[in-house]
Design a protein around this motif. Structure first.
Motif, PDB file in Angstrom:
ATOM      1  N   TRP A  67       0.830  -1.199   0.000  1.00 31.36           N
ATOM      2  CA  TRP A  67       0.000   0.000   0.000  1.00 31.36           C
ATOM      3  C   TRP A  67       0.868   1.254   0.000  1.00 31.36           C
ATOM      4  CZ3 TRP A  67      -5.337   0.086  -0.137  1.00 31.36           C
ATOM      5  CH2 TRP A  67      -5.987  -1.131   0.083  1.00 31.36           C
ATOM      6  N   GLY A  68       0.447   2.256  -0.746  1.00 33.04           N
ATOM      7  CA  GLY A  68       1.021   3.586  -0.647  1.00 33.04           C
ATOM      8  C   GLY A  68       0.099   4.439   0.203  1.00 33.04           C
ATOM      9  N   MET A  69       0.593   4.925   1.348  1.00 32.94           N
ATOM     10  CA  MET A  69      -0.211   5.728   2.276  1.00 32.94           C
ATOM     11  C   MET A  69       0.260   7.179   2.189  1.00 32.94           C
ATOM     12  SD  MET A  69      -0.120   2.991   5.446  1.00 32.94           S
ATOM     13  CE  MET A  69      -0.993   4.081   6.563  1.00 32.94           C
ATOM     14  N   ARG A  70      -0.542   8.016   1.552  1.00 36.85           N
ATOM     15  CA  ARG A  70      -0.178   9.411   1.331  1.00 36.85           C
ATOM     16  C   ARG A  70      -0.713  10.284   2.462  1.00 36.85           C
ATOM     17  NH1 ARG A  70      -3.072  13.234  -3.163  1.00 36.85           N
ATOM     18  NH2 ARG A  70      -1.953  15.179  -2.736  1.00 36.85           N
ATOM     19  N   PHE A  71       0.218  10.926   3.179  1.00 40.99           N
ATOM     20  CA  PHE A  71      -0.141  11.858   4.245  1.00 40.99           C
ATOM     21  C   PHE A  71      -0.018  13.273   3.689  1.00 40.99           C
ATOM     22  CE2 PHE A  71       1.053   7.998   6.363  1.00 40.99           C
ATOM     23  CZ  PHE A  71       0.199   7.910   7.449  1.00 40.99           C
ATOM     24  N   LEU A  72      -1.148  13.947   3.600  1.00 41.82           N
ATOM     25  CA  LEU A  72      -1.183  15.284   3.003  1.00 41.82           C
ATOM     26  C   LEU A  72      -0.656  16.320   3.983  1.00 41.82           C
ATOM     27  CD1 LEU A  72      -4.644  14.451   1.740  1.00 41.82           C
ATOM     28  CD2 LEU A  72      -3.011  15.445   0.159  1.00 41.82           C
ATOM     29  N   ALA A  73       0.229  17.191   3.473  1.00 41.58           N
ATOM     30  CA  ALA A  73       0.762  18.266   4.295  1.00 41.58           C
ATOM     31  C   ALA A  73      -0.330  19.296   4.574  1.00 41.58           C
ATOM     32  CB  ALA A  73       1.935  18.935   3.588  1.00 41.58           C
ATOM     33  N   ALA A  74      -0.314  19.866   5.761  1.00 37.17           N
ATOM     34  CA  ALA A  74      -1.267  20.910   6.132  1.00 37.17           C
ATOM     35  C   ALA A  74      -0.586  21.912   7.050  1.00 37.17           C
ATOM     36  CB  ALA A  74      -2.488  20.302   6.822  1.00 37.17           C
ATOM     37  N   ARG A  75      -1.038  23.141   6.984  1.00 38.31           N
ATOM     38  CA  ARG A  75      -0.420  24.210   7.781  1.00 38.31           C
ATOM     39  C   ARG A  75      -0.508  23.882   9.268  1.00 38.31           C
ATOM     40  NH1 ARG A  75      -2.657  29.949   6.334  1.00 38.31           N
ATOM     41  NH2 ARG A  75      -1.763  29.222   4.348  1.00 38.31           N
ATOM     42  N   GLY A  76       0.595  24.079   9.962  1.00 35.52           N
ATOM     43  CA  GLY A  76       0.621  23.899  11.402  1.00 35.52           C
ATOM     44  C   GLY A  76       0.881  22.473  11.865  1.00 35.52           C
ATOM     45  N   GLU A  77       1.142  21.556  10.936  1.00 34.62           N
ATOM     46  CA  GLU A  77       1.415  20.183  11.348  1.00 34.62           C
ATOM     47  C   GLU A  77       2.746  20.090  12.092  1.00 34.62           C
ATOM     48  OE1 GLU A  77       1.209  17.928   7.790  1.00 34.62           O
ATOM     49  OE2 GLU A  77      -0.908  17.449   8.015  1.00 34.62           O
ATOM     50  N   ALA A  78       2.796  19.195  13.068  1.00 32.91           N
ATOM     51  CA  ALA A  78       4.000  19.029  13.884  1.00 32.91           C
ATOM     52  C   ALA A  78       4.779  17.805  13.448  1.00 32.91           C
ATOM     53  CB  ALA A  78       3.610  18.923  15.354  1.00 32.91           C
ATOM     54  N   TRP A  79       4.732  17.470  12.182  1.00 29.44           N
ATOM     55  CA  TRP A  79       5.486  16.320  11.699  1.00 29.44           C
ATOM     56  C   TRP A  79       6.008  16.602  10.306  1.00 29.44           C
ATOM     57  CZ3 TRP A  79       3.890  13.961   7.219  1.00 29.44           C
ATOM     58  CH2 TRP A  79       2.588  14.254   6.793  1.00 29.44           C
ATOM     59  N   ASP A  80       7.014  15.843   9.906  1.00 29.22           N
ATOM     60  CA  ASP A  80       7.590  15.962   8.571  1.00 29.22           C
ATOM     61  C   ASP A  80       8.135  14.579   8.203  1.00 29.22           C
ATOM     62  OD1 ASP A  80       9.831  15.684  10.136  1.00 29.22           O
ATOM     63  OD2 ASP A  80      10.553  17.725   9.825  1.00 29.22           O
ATOM     64  N   ALA A  81       8.874  14.482   7.103  1.00 27.17           N
ATOM     65  CA  ALA A  81       9.388  13.182   6.676  1.00 27.17           C
ATOM     66  C   ALA A  81      10.308  12.567   7.726  1.00 27.17           C
ATOM     67  CB  ALA A  81      10.120  13.331   5.345  1.00 27.17           C
ATOM     68  N   GLU A  82      11.140  13.398   8.367  1.00 26.10           N
ATOM     69  CA  GLU A  82      12.029  12.868   9.409  1.00 26.10           C
ATOM     70  C   GLU A  82      11.232  12.387  10.612  1.00 26.10           C
ATOM     71  OE1 GLU A  82      15.005  15.698  10.390  1.00 26.10           O
ATOM     72  OE2 GLU A  82      15.950  15.647   8.401  1.00 26.10           O
ATOM     73  N   GLY A  83      10.205  13.155  10.981  1.00 25.26           N
ATOM     74  CA  GLY A  83       9.354  12.725  12.087  1.00 25.26           C
ATOM     75  C   GLY A  83       8.619  11.440  11.767  1.00 25.26           C
ATOM     76  N   MET A  84       8.182  11.314  10.511  1.00 25.45           N
ATOM     77  CA  MET A  84       7.506  10.097  10.094  1.00 25.45           C
ATOM     78  C   MET A  84       8.464   8.902  10.139  1.00 25.45           C
ATOM     79  SD  MET A  84       4.545   8.914   9.064  1.00 25.45           S
ATOM     80  CE  MET A  84       3.595  10.178   8.209  1.00 25.45           C
ATOM     81  N   ALA A  85       9.704   9.124   9.730  1.00 24.71           N
ATOM     82  CA  ALA A  85      10.694   8.051   9.772  1.00 24.71           C
ATOM     83  C   ALA A  85      10.922   7.590  11.213  1.00 24.71           C
ATOM     84  CB  ALA A  85      12.005   8.512   9.136  1.00 24.71           C
TER      85      ALA A  85
END
Length: 259
Positions: free
Chosen positions: A131-149
């Protein structure tokens, strides 16, 4: 009962002489179609395409079509499978464009092969999905690719992760971790997943065993939130591949026997 007469069932149906295995995609708004909606659309498409369908016998004959492991309603897919039985041998390559043209836009036939050329029953080969799980970026989010890793690393480090699912007989805990073969942040664009990495979208690639009941991407998302403490948005999920599991990797269902 004395005096009763048996109602004739009519002539026996023509026998099936060929079975075609079809890979199709659910794209765009069609991801919201239910399994029953697709079944009705396929049966109409088969009639429009003029395929020599085989039918069951009895008072209420129905087309011999086998459906297997459909994606949940709301999930897109590049790897859905169905088999149809025919009363006359046809060229599978010629069926694909005709059947595709007879289906609604967004239900797209990708490949058609003769099931006799493939090993095993279709249901037996569908052992896992990617599965490809796409997390859409949104203003004010406290996560990024490094946080997801980091969240993924925390997920993979634990032996069990239980998530509840409401079943017909009440809630049931599913061990999501046991179903995950692999989970990683995609470092390149993933075909079939419409993501904008420059805009901050993050895509996870999740390889899942088909357990009973089958663990869904939504439950992987719930488990990630649980183990990481991040307020991750609900992902848009697309099934990219579905097939046998070989050495911990999900292979392609329509491979010709090397798996």
């Amino acid at each position: 009962m004395a005096g009763s007469r048996r109602v004739p069932e009519g002539p026996a149906p023509d026998p099936a002489v060929q079975k075609l295995r079809i890979r199709y995609a659910k794209r765009g708004r069609m991801r919201f179609t239910s399994t029953r909606d697709f079944q009705r659309a396929l049966e109409r498409a088969v009639r429009r395409a003029g395929l020599p369908m085989a039918y069951s016998g009895g008072f209420h004959p129905h087309p011999k079509i086998s459906y297997a492991n459909a994606a949940p309603t709301g999930a897109a897919s590049e790897a859905e499978y169905v088999e149809i039985s025919l009363t006359r041998v046809v060229d599978p390559a010629a069926v694909a464009p005709v059947l595709d043209a007879s289906l609604p836009e967004g239900l797209d036939v990708i490949e058609v092969v003769d099931a006799a050329d493939l090993p095993g029953a279709l249901a037996d080969r569908l052992q896992g999905s990617v599965w490809g799980m796409r997390f859409l970026a949104a203003r004010g989010e406290a996560w990024d690719a490094e946080g997801m890793a980091r969240a993924v690393a925390s997920f993979l480090a634990v032996p069990e992760l239980h998530v509840p699912r409401m079943m017909k007989k009440g809630p049931r805990d599913l061990d999501v971790r046991a179903a995950v073969l692999d989970l990683a942040v995609a470092d390149t664009l993933v075909p079939g997943v419409e993501a904008d990495p420059d805009g901050g979208d993050v895509v996870l690639l999740a390889s899942l065993l088909h357990t009973t009941p089958t663990v869904r991407p939504e439950e992987v998302w719930t488990a990630l939130r649980q183990v990481s403490g991040l307020d991750l948005p609900r992902p848009v999920s697309t099934r990219l591949r579905q097939g046998p599991v070989v050495d911990g990797t999900v292979a392609e269902t329509l491979d010709d026997g090397s798996v």
